[in-house]
Design an enzyme around this catalytic site. Structure first.
Site, mmCIF file in Angstrom:
data_model
loop_
_atom_site.group_PDB
_atom_site.id
_atom_site.type_symbol
_atom_site.label_atom_id
_atom_site.label_comp_id
_atom_site.label_asym_id
_atom_site.label_seq_id
_atom_site.Cartn_x
_atom_site.Cartn_y
_atom_site.Cartn_z
ATOM 1 C CB CYS A 162 -0.920 0.019 1.213
ATOM 2 S SG CYS A 162 -2.219 -1.172 1.036
HETATM 3 N N1 CO8 Z 1 -20.482 -10.393 5.125
HETATM 4 C C1 CO8 Z 1 -21.061 -10.624 6.334
HETATM 5 N N2 CO8 Z 1 -20.376 -10.835 7.459
HETATM 6 C C2 CO8 Z 1 -19.037 -10.802 7.366
HETATM 7 C C3 CO8 Z 1 -18.362 -10.559 6.167
HETATM 8 C C4 CO8 Z 1 -19.142 -10.359 4.998
HETATM 9 N N3 CO8 Z 1 -18.578 -10.119 3.811
HETATM 10 N N4 CO8 Z 1 -17.035 -10.582 6.389
HETATM 11 C C5 CO8 Z 1 -16.871 -10.828 7.696
HETATM 12 N N5 CO8 Z 1 -18.076 -10.971 8.284
HETATM 13 C C6 CO8 Z 1 -18.349 -11.296 9.688
HETATM 14 C C7 CO8 Z 1 -17.154 -11.954 10.354
HETATM 15 O O1 CO8 Z 1 -17.098 -13.340 10.075
HETATM 16 C C8 CO8 Z 1 -17.425 -11.668 11.805
HETATM 17 O O2 CO8 Z 1 -18.377 -12.564 12.308
HETATM 18 P P1 CO8 Z 1 -18.301 -13.091 13.817
HETATM 19 O O3 CO8 Z 1 -18.398 -11.849 14.669
HETATM 20 O O4 CO8 Z 1 -19.448 -13.998 13.907
HETATM 21 O O5 CO8 Z 1 -16.959 -13.753 13.942
HETATM 22 C C9 CO8 Z 1 -18.055 -10.285 11.771
HETATM 23 O O6 CO8 Z 1 -18.572 -10.115 10.428
HETATM 24 C C10 CO8 Z 1 -17.063 -9.183 12.043
HETATM 25 O O7 CO8 Z 1 -15.882 -9.477 11.256
HETATM 26 P P2 CO8 Z 1 -14.569 -8.634 11.365
HETATM 27 O O8 CO8 Z 1 -14.202 -8.498 12.800
HETATM 28 O O9 CO8 Z 1 -13.553 -9.201 10.414
HETATM 29 O O10 CO8 Z 1 -15.136 -7.263 10.768
HETATM 30 P P3 CO8 Z 1 -14.540 -5.838 10.886
HETATM 31 O O11 CO8 Z 1 -15.544 -4.944 11.471
HETATM 32 O O12 CO8 Z 1 -13.169 -5.820 11.467
HETATM 33 O O13 CO8 Z 1 -14.389 -5.419 9.337
HETATM 34 C C11 CO8 Z 1 -12.679 -5.236 7.671
HETATM 35 C C12 CO8 Z 1 -13.573 -6.183 8.479
HETATM 36 C C13 CO8 Z 1 -13.549 -4.404 6.777
HETATM 37 C C14 CO8 Z 1 -11.722 -6.076 6.831
HETATM 38 C C15 CO8 Z 1 -11.888 -4.319 8.641
HETATM 39 O O14 CO8 Z 1 -11.313 -5.071 9.667
HETATM 40 C C16 CO8 Z 1 -10.815 -3.531 7.963
HETATM 41 O O15 CO8 Z 1 -10.986 -2.883 6.950
HETATM 42 N N6 CO8 Z 1 -9.645 -3.469 8.577
HETATM 43 C C17 CO8 Z 1 -8.547 -2.703 8.049
HETATM 44 C C18 CO8 Z 1 -7.816 -3.548 7.158
HETATM 45 C C19 CO8 Z 1 -6.858 -2.800 6.292
HETATM 46 O O16 CO8 Z 1 -6.756 -1.617 6.242
HETATM 47 N N7 CO8 Z 1 -6.134 -3.547 5.566
HETATM 48 C C20 CO8 Z 1 -5.262 -3.012 4.635
HETATM 49 C C21 CO8 Z 1 -5.208 -4.020 3.605
HETATM 50 S S1 CO8 Z 1 -4.752 -3.385 2.122
HETATM 51 C C22 CO8 Z 1 -3.092 -3.322 1.971
HETATM 52 O O17 CO8 Z 1 -2.361 -3.216 2.876
HETATM 53 C C23 CO8 Z 1 -2.591 -3.472 0.606
HETATM 54 C C24 CO8 Z 1 -2.135 -4.828 0.337
HETATM 55 C C25 CO8 Z 1 -1.977 -4.879 -1.122
HETATM 56 C C26 CO8 Z 1 -3.155 -5.498 -1.779
HETATM 57 C C27 CO8 Z 1 -3.292 -5.116 -3.201
HETATM 58 C C28 CO8 Z 1 -4.340 -5.791 -4.032
HETATM 59 C C29 CO8 Z 1 -4.847 -7.184 -3.706
#
Ligand code: CO8
Length: 381
Positions: A162
């Site tokens: 990123c």
């Molecule tokens: N639909 C419904 N429910 C879902 C879904 C979905 N799609 N996904 C997860 N859930 C559920 C989970 O299973 C969980 O259920 P339970 O509580 O029963 O276990 C519940 O929802 C809550 O899950 P999370 O705790 O995972 O949810 P969050 O509120 O944390 O949200 C996010 C998830 C959106 C992923 C969030 O954590 C986030 O955005 N975090 C920041 C991550 C970030 O910034 N990452 C950077 C990555 S990008 C990067 O660095 C570049 C890499 C290069 C990549 C280039 C291209 C591929």
């Protein structure tokens, strides 16, 4: 590491943004995933019942928007991604004598940046391509774009996930400031969709494709009213496994599936959220203060675009009650996470309205972990 007193004044004179025309909404993506998951669970019902396999849980468009702020994303092709029997884009292989997809994307953004900067390829002597993924090892994508534009000079690729955009801009600033280079073209073509696991509910919604480019030159050479002087740059990395892709050429020697478990993008999103927000806010605070500026006085923050809740938290920490979407614009609602390109998209779309003398911070944070920032000041023509 910060670079605050540049020996020679350097500016980002213009940026170009190429947006793929095709889009996918959360609803479309979730419908394809849920159809796939249902079929998967049906096919594997015996193993799932025996506890040998986990069932695929359903995804939800409401969850995606609430948890991330993403409503839709641009992709180079919808074909294949929404097909529940395929779940990955269909990008036919090109011949060696054809421009590769990533070079084509980068070239489109580069031409837009050159035009806006009133420059021609003859003015450029260095090309850097920075991206989270590179389509191949060699020859460098940057050299392919250099050749397509007819640039006399040198070009290279670099990868810092990123932070590939901020770090490549910093390399250009350093080279121009030292006098080694006159004018640089920094290109960030993020071809993310081939590395997304569209069968994984936790990450199928996160990424979009895009390309951005920036012209970086001596302030003395600038002839545009879109130019921003670079007051300082700062970079920091700290190793973390919380965002990882193990895709790589050694899979062949390890006798493992090159696209098997762990080989595509995966993360511990909660941990990333918790750990990266304070790191990014502290990094920006210290950087602007080193330059004698108070964080709350900065007119605009073009922040990395991964998650709207992260950006709101960081903006609040930096600007207190003065935080607003106007001062820290969001583009991920329509672009999703575009790897390193997100903050440059925000800069491209939300910087021309500010008056000369205005100050802004372009900042990335993500895998590595890596954080990169450039403190900028709008130049009067
Ligand atoms: N639909 C419904 N429910 C879902 C879904 C979905 N799609 N996904 C997860 N859930 C559920 C989970 O299973 C969980 O259920 P339970 O509580 O029963 O276990 C519940 O929802 C809550 O899950 P999370 O705790 O995972 O949810 P969050 O509120 O944390 O949200 C996010 C998830 C959106 C992923 C969030 O954590 C986030 O955005 N975090 C920041 C991550 C970030 O910034 N990452 C950077 C990555 S990008 C990067 O660095 C570049 C890499 C290069 C990549 C280039 C291209 C591929």
């Amino acid at each position: 590491m910060s670079q605050n007193k540049l020996p020679r004044a350097v500016a980002i004179s213009a940026t170009g943004l190429w947006t793929p025309p095709e889009t996918i909404s959360n609803t479309e993506l979730v419908e394809a995933y849920n159809t796939y998951a249902e079929a998967y669970n049906h096919t594997h019902s015996a193993q799932i019942q025996a506890g040998a396999l986990a069932a695929k849980p359903p995804s939800s468009a409401e969850f995606i928007e609430k948890a991330s702020g993403i409503k839709s994303r641009h992709v180079v092709t919808r074909e294949g991604i929404l097909d529940p029997t395929r779940m990955r884009p269909h990008l036919p292989e090109r011949r060696d004598d054809e421009l590769c997809m990533q070079a084509e994307m980068g070239l489109k953004a580069a031409r837009l940046a050159l035009e806006k900067a009133a420059k021609t390829p003859r003015d450029i002597d260095m090309v850097i391509v920075g991206a989270s993924y590179l389509q191949r090892a060699y020859p460098a994508i940057a050299i392919e774009i250099q050749a397509a534009l007819g640039i006399d000079g040198f070009a290279f690729d670099m990868e810092v996930a990123c932070s590939s955009a901020t770090f490549s801009l910093q390399r250009a600033v350093d080279a121009i400031s030292s006098g080694a280079t006159r004018t640089a073209l920094v290109i960030n073509p993020e071809l993310a969709s081939p590395q997304v696991d569209y069968t994984d509910r936790d990450s199928h919604f996160i990424f979009g494709d895009v390309a951005v480019a920036s012209v970086v030159e001596r302030c003395d050479d600038c002839h545009t009213d879109t130019a921003w002087k670079v007051l300082g740059t700062k970079a920091k990395t700290m190793f973390s496994n919380n965002i990882r892709s193990n895709f790589g050429y050694t899979a062949r020697a390890a006798d493992v599936d090159p696209f098997g478990p762990g080989k595509l993008f995966h993360q511990n999103g909660r941990k990333v959220f918790k750990e990266v927000c304070p790191i990014a806010a502290a990094h920006i605070e210290s950087h602007v203060r080193e330059l004698g500026v108070e964080p709350a006085e900065v007119q605009r923050y073009w922040l990395h675009q991964a998650n709207i809740n992260m950006n709101n938290l960081i903006a609040k920490k930096l600007m207190g009650s003065g935080a607003s979407i106007e001062r820290a614009p969001i583009v991920l609602d329509r672009y999703a996470n575009t790897g390193c390109a997100g903050s440059v998209i925000a800069f491209n779309l939300y910087s021309d309205d500010l008056p000369p003398g205005a100050r802004g911070v372009l900042c990335s944070f993500g895998a590595g972990y890596s954080v990169g920032s450039l403190v900028l000041e709008k130049i009067a023509l």
